[in-house]
Design a protein around this motif. Structure first.
Motif, PDB file in Angstrom:
ATOM      1  N   LEU A  48       0.834  -1.205   0.000  1.00  0.00           N
ATOM      2  CA  LEU A  48       0.000   0.000   0.000  1.00  0.00           C
ATOM      3  C   LEU A  48       0.869   1.256   0.000  1.00  0.00           C
ATOM      4  N   VAL A  49       1.954   1.227   0.768  1.00  0.00           N
ATOM      5  CA  VAL A  49       2.880   2.365   0.792  1.00  0.00           C
ATOM      6  C   VAL A  49       3.475   2.591  -0.597  1.00  0.00           C
ATOM      7  N   ARG A  50       3.849   1.487  -1.258  1.00  0.00           N
ATOM      8  CA  ARG A  50       4.426   1.592  -2.600  1.00  0.00           C
ATOM      9  C   ARG A  50       3.409   2.121  -3.605  1.00  0.00           C
ATOM     10  N   LEU A  51       2.180   1.610  -3.536  1.00  0.00           N
ATOM     11  CA  LEU A  51       1.130   2.060  -4.463  1.00  0.00           C
ATOM     12  C   LEU A  51       0.791   3.531  -4.244  1.00  0.00           C
ATOM     13  N   GLU A  52       0.804   3.957  -2.982  1.00  0.00           N
ATOM     14  CA  GLU A  52       0.568   5.370  -2.678  1.00  0.00           C
ATOM     15  C   GLU A  52       1.715   6.237  -3.203  1.00  0.00           C
ATOM     16  N   LYS A  53       2.930   5.759  -3.006  1.00  0.00           N
ATOM     17  CA  LYS A  53       4.094   6.507  -3.463  1.00  0.00           C
ATOM     18  C   LYS A  53       4.070   6.681  -4.974  1.00  0.00           C
ATOM     19  N   GLU A  54       3.594   5.669  -5.668  1.00  0.00           N
ATOM     20  CA  GLU A  54       3.503   5.734  -7.128  1.00  0.00           C
ATOM     21  C   GLU A  54       2.212   6.412  -7.584  1.00  0.00           C
ATOM     22  N   GLN A  55       1.433   6.899  -6.603  1.00  0.00           N
ATOM     23  CA  GLN A  55       0.211   7.672  -6.834  1.00  0.00           C
ATOM     24  C   GLN A  55      -0.875   6.886  -7.579  1.00  0.00           C
ATOM     25  N   LEU A  56      -0.856   5.569  -7.428  1.00  0.00           N
ATOM     26  CA  LEU A  56      -1.891   4.739  -8.054  1.00  0.00           C
ATOM     27  C   LEU A  56      -3.090   4.554  -7.144  1.00  0.00           C
ATOM     28  N   ILE A  57      -2.897   4.719  -5.834  1.00  0.00           N
ATOM     29  CA  ILE A  57      -4.018   4.650  -4.892  1.00  0.00           C
ATOM     30  C   ILE A  57      -3.932   5.858  -3.958  1.00  0.00           C
ATOM     31  N   LYS A  58      -4.999   6.052  -3.193  1.00  0.00           N
ATOM     32  CA  LYS A  58      -5.040   7.159  -2.240  1.00  0.00           C
ATOM     33  C   LYS A  58      -5.890   6.749  -1.052  1.00  0.00           C
ATOM     34  N   LYS A  59      -5.653   7.398   0.089  1.00  0.00           N
ATOM     35  CA  LYS A  59      -6.542   7.199   1.240  1.00  0.00           C
ATOM     36  C   LYS A  59      -7.843   7.921   0.939  1.00  0.00           C
ATOM     37  N   SER A  60      -8.945   7.261   1.250  1.00  0.00           N
ATOM     38  CA  SER A  60     -10.256   7.818   0.913  1.00  0.00           C
ATOM     39  C   SER A  60     -11.221   7.680   2.083  1.00  0.00           C
ATOM     40  N   GLY A  61     -10.909   8.384   3.168  1.00  0.00           N
ATOM     41  CA  GLY A  61     -11.781   8.362   4.333  1.00  0.00           C
ATOM     42  C   GLY A  61     -11.625   7.094   5.151  1.00  0.00           C
ATOM     43  N   GLN A  62     -12.656   6.807   5.915  1.00  0.00           N
ATOM     44  CA  GLN A  62     -12.639   5.633   6.796  1.00  0.00           C
ATOM     45  C   GLN A  62     -13.946   4.872   6.686  1.00  0.00           C
ATOM     46  N   PHE A  63     -13.871   3.573   6.945  1.00  0.00           N
ATOM     47  CA  PHE A  63     -15.081   2.756   6.969  1.00  0.00           C
ATOM     48  C   PHE A  63     -15.790   2.930   8.303  1.00  0.00           C
ATOM     49  N   GLN A  64     -17.112   2.863   8.274  1.00  0.00           N
ATOM     50  CA  GLN A  64     -17.899   2.942   9.504  1.00  0.00           C
ATOM     51  C   GLN A  64     -17.674   1.694  10.343  1.00  0.00           C
ATOM     52  N   ALA A  73      -9.834   3.635   4.503  1.00  0.00           N
ATOM     53  CA  ALA A  73     -10.269   3.124   3.194  1.00  0.00           C
ATOM     54  C   ALA A  73      -9.263   3.560   2.137  1.00  0.00           C
ATOM     55  N   TYR A  74      -8.852   2.611   1.317  1.00  0.00           N
ATOM     56  CA  TYR A  74      -7.957   2.894   0.200  1.00  0.00           C
ATOM     57  C   TYR A  74      -8.741   2.784  -1.108  1.00  0.00           C
ATOM     58  N   ALA A  75      -8.523   3.733  -1.994  1.00  0.00           N
ATOM     59  CA  ALA A  75      -9.226   3.751  -3.287  1.00  0.00           C
ATOM     60  C   ALA A  75      -8.225   4.023  -4.405  1.00  0.00           C
ATOM     61  N   ILE A  76      -8.638   3.734  -5.614  1.00  0.00           N
ATOM     62  CA  ILE A  76      -7.809   4.028  -6.781  1.00  0.00           C
ATOM     63  C   ILE A  76      -7.688   5.543  -6.951  1.00  0.00           C
ATOM     64  N   ASN A  77      -6.511   5.997  -7.265  1.00  0.00           N
ATOM     65  CA  ASN A  77      -6.308   7.392  -7.654  1.00  0.00           C
ATOM     66  C   ASN A  77      -6.680   7.477  -9.135  1.00  0.00           C
ATOM     67  N   GLU A  78      -7.944   7.714  -9.384  1.00  0.00           N
ATOM     68  CA  GLU A  78      -8.502   7.529 -10.724  1.00  0.00           C
ATOM     69  C   GLU A  78      -7.857   8.388 -11.803  1.00  0.00           C
ATOM     70  N   ASN A  79      -7.284   9.521 -11.402  1.00  0.00           N
ATOM     71  CA  ASN A  79      -6.677  10.402 -12.409  1.00  0.00           C
ATOM     72  C   ASN A  79      -5.162  10.245 -12.508  1.00  0.00           C
ATOM     73  N   ALA A  80      -4.637   9.155 -11.948  1.00  0.00           N
ATOM     74  CA  ALA A  80      -3.198   8.911 -12.027  1.00  0.00           C
ATOM     75  C   ALA A  80      -2.755   8.730 -13.471  1.00  0.00           C
ATOM     76  N   ARG A  81      -3.622   8.120 -14.270  1.00  0.00           N
ATOM     77  CA  ARG A  81      -3.351   7.944 -15.693  1.00  0.00           C
ATOM     78  C   ARG A  81      -4.633   8.273 -16.467  1.00  0.00           C
ATOM     79  N   VAL A  82      -4.456   8.746 -17.677  1.00  0.00           N
ATOM     80  CA  VAL A  82      -5.604   9.029 -18.538  1.00  0.00           C
ATOM     81  C   VAL A  82      -5.306   8.494 -19.939  1.00  0.00           C
ATOM     82  N   SER A  83      -6.353   8.354 -20.687  1.00  0.00           N
ATOM     83  CA  SER A  83      -6.243   7.928 -22.079  1.00  0.00           C
ATOM     84  C   SER A  83      -7.110   8.848 -22.914  1.00  0.00           C
ATOM     85  N   LEU A  84      -6.680   9.088 -24.144  1.00  0.00           N
ATOM     86  CA  LEU A  84      -7.416   9.972 -25.044  1.00  0.00           C
ATOM     87  C   LEU A  84      -8.077   9.168 -26.154  1.00  0.00           C
TER      88      LEU A  84
END
Length: 374
Positions: A48-64, A73-84
């Protein structure tokens, strides 16, 4: 355990599995990952640390949680890559950018008359670079550019193998890629629309996809994959002959399905599709007659295709947003009246893909390939 598997392979597998789990589930906690992948918490934390460092995931709040500390909660960093995706037509170019979730983050339509000359591709490349800048996309985020064309292309997307609409047969991808810093590939526009449909529906299975726009296009979907055939033209139902002495088709033959079941075949000269359907809904007799004849031709065609491949049909393209449930009922009846084997159940559906289905479908393969490569 396979003796050929190395520690590096195991680490890569764990890294990939964690990313894929988060991607498929939207969000996940360390505890979720440990439970589903049977990995140790130190291994999960390290990845998770590696994925965060590479900006592929991000912390996204907490679960109830009703007891104890709430899990991060960990989520995809959806804008880390884009396609045209770029849809090229005779006089218009539609550009859009999608993120790792397939969401459209920016789109633009520009007037640009198609030509195979260098000047056209230079102008297009300038528009692309301006679009990327306007969307605040960094060049290193861009995975690639899919160019959707009204033409058949080679399997590697490097050559247009049949392009009579745009008069571009034999065109090489280098015509545009030489002016851009991103990987580029050509794609058949109807196949792009079908690709978007596959992305939006979890399980299509097998289907016949008809893209009914200014021109007609099609795709055969088998096991959730687009079947291209040995020579790359499977699904080109637009050139199936309905009447050998029928209207001339741009392919050089007569009476193709294109000349009866495309939007161009439905409309009068200089008439818009909006004007036609407004007249239809107002009860204009001439519009009703044209619509009934159009549905006759479409039913005739669907019945013939269904005798070869007995699967559901998905109607997409520009026309699909104007179709109603009542139209589908009429179409089902017309097909049944013509069929030696009337279907007991409805099998014709309206596409779920948006109006931007073609450029989005051109962009999606780069997203899909990246996700699978992580």
């Amino acid at each position: 355990m396979d003796s050929n598997i190395t520690l590096k392979d195991i680490k890569k597998s764990n890294y990939s599995a964690i990313f894929q789990l988060i991607y498929q589930n939207g969000k996940a906690s360390k505890q979720d990952i440990a439970s589903k992948l049977q990995l140790s918490l130190p291994t999960i934390t390290q990845n998770l640390v590696r994925l965060e460092k590479e900006q592929l995931i991000k912390k996204s709040g907490q679960f109830q949680s009703s007891v104890g500390r709430r899990a991060t909660a960990y989520a995809i960093n959806e804008n880390a890559r884009v396609s045209l995706g770029i849809a090229i037509q005779k006089n218009i170019v539609n550009l859009l950018a999608i993120n790792l979730l397939g969401d459209v983050i920016c789109k633009k339509e520009i007037p640009l008359a198609f030509s195979t000359k260098d000047k056209y591709f230079q102008s297009l490349s300038i528009e692309v670079e301006a679009f990327v800048k306007e969307a605040h996309i960094m060049p290193e985020q861009v995975l690639g550019i899919g160019l959707a064309v009204q033409a058949l292309t080679s399997s590697d997307g490097k050559t247009i193998t049949y392009g009579k609409i745009l008069d571009c047969t034999g065109l090489k991808i280098e015509a545009i890629s030489q002016y851009l810093r991103y990987p580029c590939k050509f794609m058949h526009d109807a196949k792009c629309a079908a690709t978007t449909e596959l992305w939006m529906r979890e399980e299509i299975g097998d289907a016949v996809y008809l893209s009914i726009g200014t021109h007609l296009g099609g795709a055969i979907i088998i096991n959730n994959q687009i079947e291209m055939g040995e020579e790359g033209h499977s699904g080109t139902m637009e050139h199936m002959t309905l009447h050998s002495n029928g209207p001339a088709c741009y392919c050089g033959k007569n009476g193709c399905m294109e000349t009866y079941c495309s939007v161009s075949a439905l409309l009068n000269e200089n008439e818009t599709i909006e004007a036609f359907f407004n007249g239809l809904h107002e009860g204009k007799n001439e519009n009703e007659q044209r619509w009934n004849l159009f549905l006759d031709h479409l039913a005739y065609s669907i019945n013939n295709i269904k005798l070869v491949i007995n699967r559901k049909f998905i109607l997409g393209g520009h026309l699909s947003s104007y179709l109603t449930d009542a139209d589908l009922d009429i179409l089902h009846k017309k097909v049944a009246d013509r069929s030696a084997f009337p279907s007991k159940h409805p099998f014709i559906q309206i596409s779920r893909s948006p109006k931007q289905g073609v450029p989005k479908g051109a962009a999606l393969p780069f997203i899909r390939d990246f996700i699978q490569s992580v």
